[in-house]
Design a protein around this motif. Structure first.
Motif, PDB file in Angstrom:
ATOM      1  N   THR A  27       0.830  -1.216   0.000  1.00 51.95           N
ATOM      2  CA  THR A  27       0.000   0.000   0.000  1.00 51.95           C
ATOM      3  C   THR A  27       0.864   1.267   0.000  1.00 51.95           C
ATOM      4  O   THR A  27       0.401   2.334   0.368  1.00 51.95           O
ATOM      5  N   ARG A 146      -3.995  11.152  -8.474  1.00 55.82           N
ATOM      6  CA  ARG A 146      -4.872  10.896  -7.325  1.00 55.82           C
ATOM      7  C   ARG A 146      -5.711   9.630  -7.567  1.00 55.82           C
ATOM      8  O   ARG A 146      -5.804   8.751  -6.705  1.00 55.82           O
ATOM      9  N   HIS A 150      -5.442   5.858  -5.638  1.00 58.92           N
ATOM     10  CA  HIS A 150      -6.621   5.249  -5.009  1.00 58.92           C
ATOM     11  C   HIS A 150      -6.961   3.909  -5.655  1.00 58.92           C
ATOM     12  O   HIS A 150      -7.287   2.938  -4.959  1.00 58.92           O
ATOM     13  N   ASN A 151      -6.874   3.838  -6.982  1.00 61.49           N
ATOM     14  CA  ASN A 151      -7.195   2.589  -7.672  1.00 61.49           C
ATOM     15  C   ASN A 151      -6.265   1.453  -7.275  1.00 61.49           C
ATOM     16  O   ASN A 151      -6.667   0.282  -7.252  1.00 61.49           O
ATOM     17  N   LYS A 155      -1.816   3.967   0.240  1.00 65.25           N
ATOM     18  CA  LYS A 155      -2.131   4.774   1.413  1.00 65.25           C
ATOM     19  C   LYS A 155      -0.975   5.696   1.816  1.00 65.25           C
ATOM     20  O   LYS A 155      -1.198   6.750   2.418  1.00 65.25           O
ATOM     21  N   GLU A 178      -5.066  15.137   0.603  1.00 62.99           N
ATOM     22  CA  GLU A 178      -5.868  13.999   0.159  1.00 62.99           C
ATOM     23  C   GLU A 178      -5.804  12.846   1.160  1.00 62.99           C
ATOM     24  O   GLU A 178      -6.276  11.744   0.878  1.00 62.99           O
TER      25      GLU A 178
END
Length: 222
Positions: A27, A146, A150-151, A155, A178
């Motif tokens: 992540t 962004r 996210h896809n 993190k 964000e």
């Protein structure tokens, strides 16, 4: 000095030490910002080139070698490596943001396919790496970075690159806004002068990111 106590601004001079950082490679992404050929080229005059020599030295002796090590460590651990570079989509640069059209140092006309706009060979992206092309300082403004992060379930973002007080700082602030966790690697980054570099790290540390060294961030990845 540990990352927990270094680069403290007035706001955080007496703050408690932050908790240990642990980065999950699955992540976490490494974002390499604007380490492009154009920034290592000689300037228009010998005098201006001489004025920039400390920056060139830091880039060649510290930032580029350390960033190459960081990229290798991230790849070995399964951390996604992403690049951002300044480049315009139109040859005449009509698509650039206002900040890149103003006269002075920030005036940049780098068509996307031209050699001076490419990432330096020592850090060149692999075929499957994502490269974000931006016409702004922040790598998130006006790009799909962004959405990409996210896809992919990212993190935390490790940031390296130039210039600390411009595109790196803008990107870090955008990432923090964000709600990404952000780590900036001190010895994989540079501004035009060490004074500007250190000052900006003090400004962004502990509020928008944590400022760390290369050996520290590698430890965070386990």
């Amino acid at each position: 000095m540990s990352w927990k106590t270094a680069y403290r601004s007035f706001y955080y001079a007496n703050a408690e030490e932050p908790a240990d950082i642990k980065l999950d490679p699955q992540t976490t992404a490494l974002l390499v910002i604007d380490i492009q050929n154009t920034y290592l080229e000689d300037k228009d005059t010998p005098e201006e080139t001489a004025r920039w020599q400390p920056f060139y030295s830091r880039m060649r002796e510290t930032v580029i070698p350390n960033t190459a090590k960081l990229i290798a460590e991230c790849r070995a651990r399964g951390v996604e490596v992403i690049y951002a570079r300044i480049a315009c989509l139109k040859n005449d640069g009509r698509d650039r943001s206002l900040s890149q059209k103003k006269p002075g140092f920030n005036y940049l006309l780098l068509p996307k396919d031209r050699e001076d706009g490419q990432i330096v060979p020592e850090l060149a992206p692999l075929a499957d790496d994502i490269t974000i092309i931006k016409t702004t300082d922040s790598a998130l403004t006006g790009t799909n970075l962004r959405l990409i992060l996210h896809n992919m379930g990212i993190k935390d973002v490790i940031c390296a690159g130039i210039f600390t007080d411009q595109c790196v700082s803008s990107t870090v602030r955008s990432l923090a806004d964000e709600s990404f966790g952000v780590v900036v690697v001190d010895d994989c980054s540079a501004a035009a002068t060490m004074e500007l570099h250190r000052h900006e790290l003090e400004i962004i540390n502990m509020i928008y990111c944590h400022v760390v060294q290369l050996d520290e961030v590698v430890g965070f990845l386990g």
